[in-house]
Design a protein around this motif. Structure first.
Motif, PDB file in Angstrom:
ATOM      1  N   TYR A   1       9.855  -2.883  -2.192  1.00  0.00           N
ATOM      2  CA  TYR A   1       9.431  -4.269  -2.017  1.00  0.00           C
ATOM      3  C   TYR A   1      10.636  -5.181  -1.757  1.00  0.00           C
ATOM      4  CZ  TYR A   1       5.147  -2.456  -4.134  1.00  0.00           C
ATOM      5  OH  TYR A   1       4.014  -1.720  -4.414  1.00  0.00           O
ATOM      6  N   ALA A   2      11.761  -4.871  -2.376  1.00  0.00           N
ATOM      7  CA  ALA A   2      12.964  -5.665  -2.157  1.00  0.00           C
ATOM      8  C   ALA A   2      13.438  -5.550  -0.706  1.00  0.00           C
ATOM      9  CB  ALA A   2      14.074  -5.218  -3.115  1.00  0.00           C
ATOM     10  N   ILE A   3      13.314  -4.366  -0.123  1.00  0.00           N
ATOM     11  CA  ILE A   3      13.681  -4.173   1.288  1.00  0.00           C
ATOM     12  C   ILE A   3      12.785  -5.027   2.182  1.00  0.00           C
ATOM     13  CG2 ILE A   3      13.761  -2.509   3.189  1.00  0.00           C
ATOM     14  CD1 ILE A   3      14.392  -0.353   1.036  1.00  0.00           C
ATOM     15  N   ALA A   4      11.460  -4.975   1.919  1.00  0.00           N
ATOM     16  CA  ALA A   4      10.517  -5.772   2.706  1.00  0.00           C
ATOM     17  C   ALA A   4      10.838  -7.260   2.583  1.00  0.00           C
ATOM     18  CB  ALA A   4       9.095  -5.504   2.237  1.00  0.00           C
ATOM     19  N   LEU A   5      11.161  -7.703   1.375  1.00  0.00           N
ATOM     20  CA  LEU A   5      11.491  -9.113   1.151  1.00  0.00           C
ATOM     21  C   LEU A   5      12.750  -9.510   1.923  1.00  0.00           C
ATOM     22  CD1 LEU A   5      10.776 -11.709  -0.371  1.00  0.00           C
ATOM     23  CD2 LEU A   5      12.244 -10.907  -2.250  1.00  0.00           C
ATOM     24  N   LEU A   6      13.750  -8.639   1.938  1.00  0.00           N
ATOM     25  CA  LEU A   6      14.978  -8.911   2.683  1.00  0.00           C
ATOM     26  C   LEU A   6      14.678  -9.146   4.160  1.00  0.00           C
ATOM     27  CD1 LEU A   6      18.106  -8.870   3.125  1.00  0.00           C
ATOM     28  CD2 LEU A   6      17.882  -6.396   3.411  1.00  0.00           C
ATOM     29  N   VAL A   7      13.883  -8.265   4.758  1.00  0.00           N
ATOM     30  CA  VAL A   7      13.548  -8.386   6.178  1.00  0.00           C
ATOM     31  C   VAL A   7      12.793  -9.681   6.441  1.00  0.00           C
ATOM     32  CG1 VAL A   7      12.210  -7.364   8.059  1.00  0.00           C
ATOM     33  CG2 VAL A   7      13.549  -5.891   6.551  1.00  0.00           C
TER      34      VAL A   7
ATOM     35  N   LEU B   1       0.832  -1.214   0.000  1.00  0.00           N
ATOM     36  CA  LEU B   1       0.000   0.000   0.000  1.00  0.00           C
ATOM     37  C   LEU B   1       0.863   1.259   0.000  1.00  0.00           C
ATOM     38  CD1 LEU B   1      -2.755  -1.053   2.575  1.00  0.00           C
ATOM     39  CD2 LEU B   1      -2.931  -0.993   0.082  1.00  0.00           C
ATOM     40  N   TYR B   2       1.924   1.225   0.786  1.00  0.00           N
ATOM     41  CA  TYR B   2       2.841   2.367   0.865  1.00  0.00           C
ATOM     42  C   TYR B   2       3.520   2.611  -0.476  1.00  0.00           C
ATOM     43  CZ  TYR B   2       6.707   5.211   2.765  1.00  0.00           C
ATOM     44  OH  TYR B   2       7.614   6.203   3.025  1.00  0.00           O
ATOM     45  N   GLY B   3       3.833   1.522  -1.180  1.00  0.00           N
ATOM     46  CA  GLY B   3       4.532   1.644  -2.454  1.00  0.00           C
ATOM     47  C   GLY B   3       3.721   2.336  -3.532  1.00  0.00           C
ATOM     48  N   LYS B   4       2.387   2.408  -3.357  1.00  0.00           N
ATOM     49  CA  LYS B   4       1.552   3.039  -4.377  1.00  0.00           C
ATOM     50  C   LYS B   4       1.808   4.534  -4.508  1.00  0.00           C
ATOM     51  CE  LYS B   4      -2.233  -0.309  -4.196  1.00  0.00           C
ATOM     52  NZ  LYS B   4      -3.671  -0.527  -3.916  1.00  0.00           N
ATOM     53  N   LYS B   5       2.383   5.153  -3.491  1.00  0.00           N
ATOM     54  CA  LYS B   5       2.643   6.590  -3.553  1.00  0.00           C
ATOM     55  C   LYS B   5       3.949   6.918  -4.261  1.00  0.00           C
ATOM     56  CE  LYS B   5       4.043   8.725   0.203  1.00  0.00           C
ATOM     57  NZ  LYS B   5       4.116   9.209   1.595  1.00  0.00           N
ATOM     58  N   PHE B   6       4.727   5.873  -4.588  1.00  0.00           N
ATOM     59  CA  PHE B   6       6.028   6.095  -5.203  1.00  0.00           C
ATOM     60  C   PHE B   6       5.971   5.894  -6.709  1.00  0.00           C
ATOM     61  CE2 PHE B   6       7.022   4.919  -0.854  1.00  0.00           C
ATOM     62  CZ  PHE B   6       7.955   5.869  -0.501  1.00  0.00           C
ATOM     63  N   ARG B   7       6.984   6.422  -7.360  1.00  0.00           N
ATOM     64  CA  ARG B   7       7.143   6.165  -8.783  1.00  0.00           C
ATOM     65  C   ARG B   7       7.483   4.689  -8.985  1.00  0.00           C
ATOM     66  NH1 ARG B   7      11.289  11.164 -10.076  1.00  0.00           N
ATOM     67  NH2 ARG B   7       9.872  12.873  -9.571  1.00  0.00           N
ATOM     68  N   ARG B   8       7.375   4.235 -10.201  1.00  0.00           N
ATOM     69  CA  ARG B   8       7.604   2.825 -10.509  1.00  0.00           C
ATOM     70  C   ARG B   8       8.971   2.354 -10.036  1.00  0.00           C
ATOM     71  NH1 ARG B   8       5.559  -1.022 -13.962  1.00  0.00           N
ATOM     72  NH2 ARG B   8       7.051  -2.516 -14.805  1.00  0.00           N
ATOM     73  N   GLN B   9      10.023   3.149 -10.302  1.00  0.00           N
ATOM     74  CA  GLN B   9      11.368   2.711  -9.949  1.00  0.00           C
ATOM     75  C   GLN B   9      11.586   2.682  -8.444  1.00  0.00           C
ATOM     76  OE1 GLN B   9      10.587   5.458 -11.591  1.00  0.00           O
ATOM     77  NE2 GLN B   9      11.934   7.192 -11.200  1.00  0.00           N
ATOM     78  N   ASN B  10      10.785   3.447  -7.683  1.00  0.00           N
ATOM     79  CA  ASN B  10      10.925   3.443  -6.235  1.00  0.00           C
ATOM     80  C   ASN B  10      10.188   2.274  -5.596  1.00  0.00           C
ATOM     81  OD1 ASN B  10      10.567   6.783  -6.832  1.00  0.00           O
ATOM     82  ND2 ASN B  10      12.433   6.040  -5.905  1.00  0.00           N
ATOM     83  N   LYS B  11       9.158   1.772  -6.250  1.00  0.00           N
ATOM     84  CA  LYS B  11       8.370   0.688  -5.679  1.00  0.00           C
ATOM     85  C   LYS B  11       9.187  -0.590  -5.550  1.00  0.00           C
ATOM     86  CE  LYS B  11       3.861   2.210  -7.435  1.00  0.00           C
ATOM     87  NZ  LYS B  11       2.710   1.837  -8.280  1.00  0.00           N
ATOM     88  N   PHE B  12       9.912  -0.953  -6.595  1.00  0.00           N
ATOM     89  CA  PHE B  12      10.612  -2.225  -6.595  1.00  0.00           C
ATOM     90  C   PHE B  12      11.680  -2.279  -5.501  1.00  0.00           C
ATOM     91  CE2 PHE B  12       9.318  -2.298 -11.246  1.00  0.00           C
ATOM     92  CZ  PHE B  12       8.262  -3.159 -11.009  1.00  0.00           C
ATOM     93  N   SER B  13      12.377  -1.179  -5.293  1.00  0.00           N
ATOM     94  CA  SER B  13      13.380  -1.166  -4.232  1.00  0.00           C
ATOM     95  C   SER B  13      12.721  -1.286  -2.867  1.00  0.00           C
ATOM     96  CB  SER B  13      14.217   0.121  -4.305  1.00  0.00           C
ATOM     97  OG  SER B  13      13.397   1.279  -4.170  1.00  0.00           O
TER      98      SER B  13
END
Length: 386
Positions: A169-175, A155-167
């Motif tokens: 989600y990658a942070i969340a996946l790492l955790v 939900l938080y990623g929806k406020k970001f540009r496309r290139q910001n979303k993937f990074s």
């Protein structure tokens, strides 16, 4: 000798301390945002320290059973909170935020009760702790916290540009992967807190990058606002001044041309039909000028009904532009005003060798005033009263 796990925890705590310094030094973050970062890092540090203490106390005969139970209780309370605080760092308020808060509070109460009942942890006679009969409760809460964190990240990623979303989600996946490795593969794989620390570092980098992008966007919006005339959409007086400065620095090309354009009888329209009608004329003039010059010249509104066009074109195209202007004016009609007449003057650099852009505009001004005088003479009016 210091253990490998102890060095990992020590480096994690040092990293969190450095992050606090970076947050303090970051001038783009508000005080509220900084406090949320501090809280996140503090909870991660506390929960990591609690887990480390539990491991150090485990099996130590010289330590009473109750400190082991207390430290494991703190561990099971703080670890889900440390994961959940990432959702808080996103500053989202929705149903998932309330569910997460409810789970964390419920788990805290349950762990405190379990401290006295042995539901979560038991300690044997050799001072080794074992999971209690209701340890699955803790696992279930932890899984739900992880699921909610992932939902909030999406939900938080929806406020970001496309290139910001993937990074993000990658942070969340790492955790999540770091936590799951520890929970699924056993106590030998102590990866949860190094993953949380790395996630905190990357979230800070991501937030800083987003803040910079937001700042750049704001500056760009402000730049557009001050370089664009609000009424007409053409370039503003400020943009005109900046353009003249650049031309003074770079020099005027041989095919440079300046047009000075003014609306005839604007005062009469304002006095008889009102200023809305006058604004309609001003917008109409800007539209006609844009259609005539297109990409060949930039139009600036330099005063109430005064426009300057600056561009580069041959003398033949200058004459063609004047003809197109007459055609546009003849075709124009508004809702409040049915006729638009402009006084147009121009100056071509090749006719005035050595003159600066500003002086060429002044020459175009004089030509425009001559055209304005001729217009008022043709209609039998005194220009000085207009």
């Amino acid at each position: 000798m210091i253990s490998y796990y102890t060095t990992i925890i020590l480096l994690s705590l040092m990293s969190l301390g450095i992050l606090c310094i970076l947050v303090k030094e970051n001038g783009r973050l508000s005080e509220k945002e900084k406090k949320m970062f501090y809280l996140t890092y503090g909870l991660i540090a506390l929960s990591a320290f609690a887990e480390w203490n539990g491991i150090q106390m485990n099996g130590k005969a010289g330590i009473p059973k109750w400190p082991i139970l207390v430290i494991k209780c703190c561990d099971y309370i703080l670890t889900p909170i440390a994961g959940g605080i990432f959702a808080g760092q996103m500053r989202i308020r929705n149903i998932w935020t309330r569910i997460l808060a409810f789970l964390l509070v419920l788990n805290t109460v349950f762990q405190i009760i379990s401290l006295f009942t042995g539901w979560m942890v038991t300690v044997d006679d050799n001072h080794y702790y074992q999971h209690g009969p209701m340890y699955s409760w803790y696992v279930g809460v932890y899984v739900l916290v992880i699921i909610i964190i992932m939902i909030q990240f999406i939900l938080y990623g929806k406020k970001f540009r496309r290139q910001n979303k993937f990074s993000l989600y990658a942070i969340a996946l790492l955790v999540v992967v770091g936590i799951l490795i520890q929970e699924l593969l056993g106590s030998e794989f102590r990866t949860a807190y190094i993953a949380l620390t790395l996630g905190a570092i990357l979230m800070f980098i991501h937030t800083s990058e987003f803040s910079q992008l937001a700042s750049d966007d704001f500056i760009q919006e402000q730049q557009v606002a001050i370089t664009t005339d609000a009424l007409t959409g053409v370039f503003s007086r400020y943009a005109y001044s900046k353009t003249l400065e650049e031309l003074d620095d770079q020099g005027v090309p041989e095919d440079f041309v300046a047009y000075s354009i003014d609306i005839n009888e604007l005062k009469t329209v304002n006095d008889t039909l009102g200023h809305e009608a006058g604004d309609e004329l001003i917008r109409g003039a800007a539209d006609c000028i844009r259609r005539v010059f297109g990409e060949e010249g930039k139009c600036y509104r330099t005063g109430g009904d005064e426009f300057v066009v600056i561009g580069t074109m041959s003398k033949e195209k200058v004459d063609e532009a004047m003809l197109r202007m007459e055609q546009e004016l003849n075709a124009w009609t508004g809702e409040k005003v049915k006729e638009l007449r402009l006084a147009v003057g121009y100056a071509v650099a090749s006719d005035y060798e050595g003159l600066s852009a500003e002086k060429l505009v002044a020459e175009a001004d004089m030509a425009m005033y001559e055209a304005k005088t001729a217009y008022y003479q043709s209609v039998g009016k005194d220009r000085r009263r207009q």
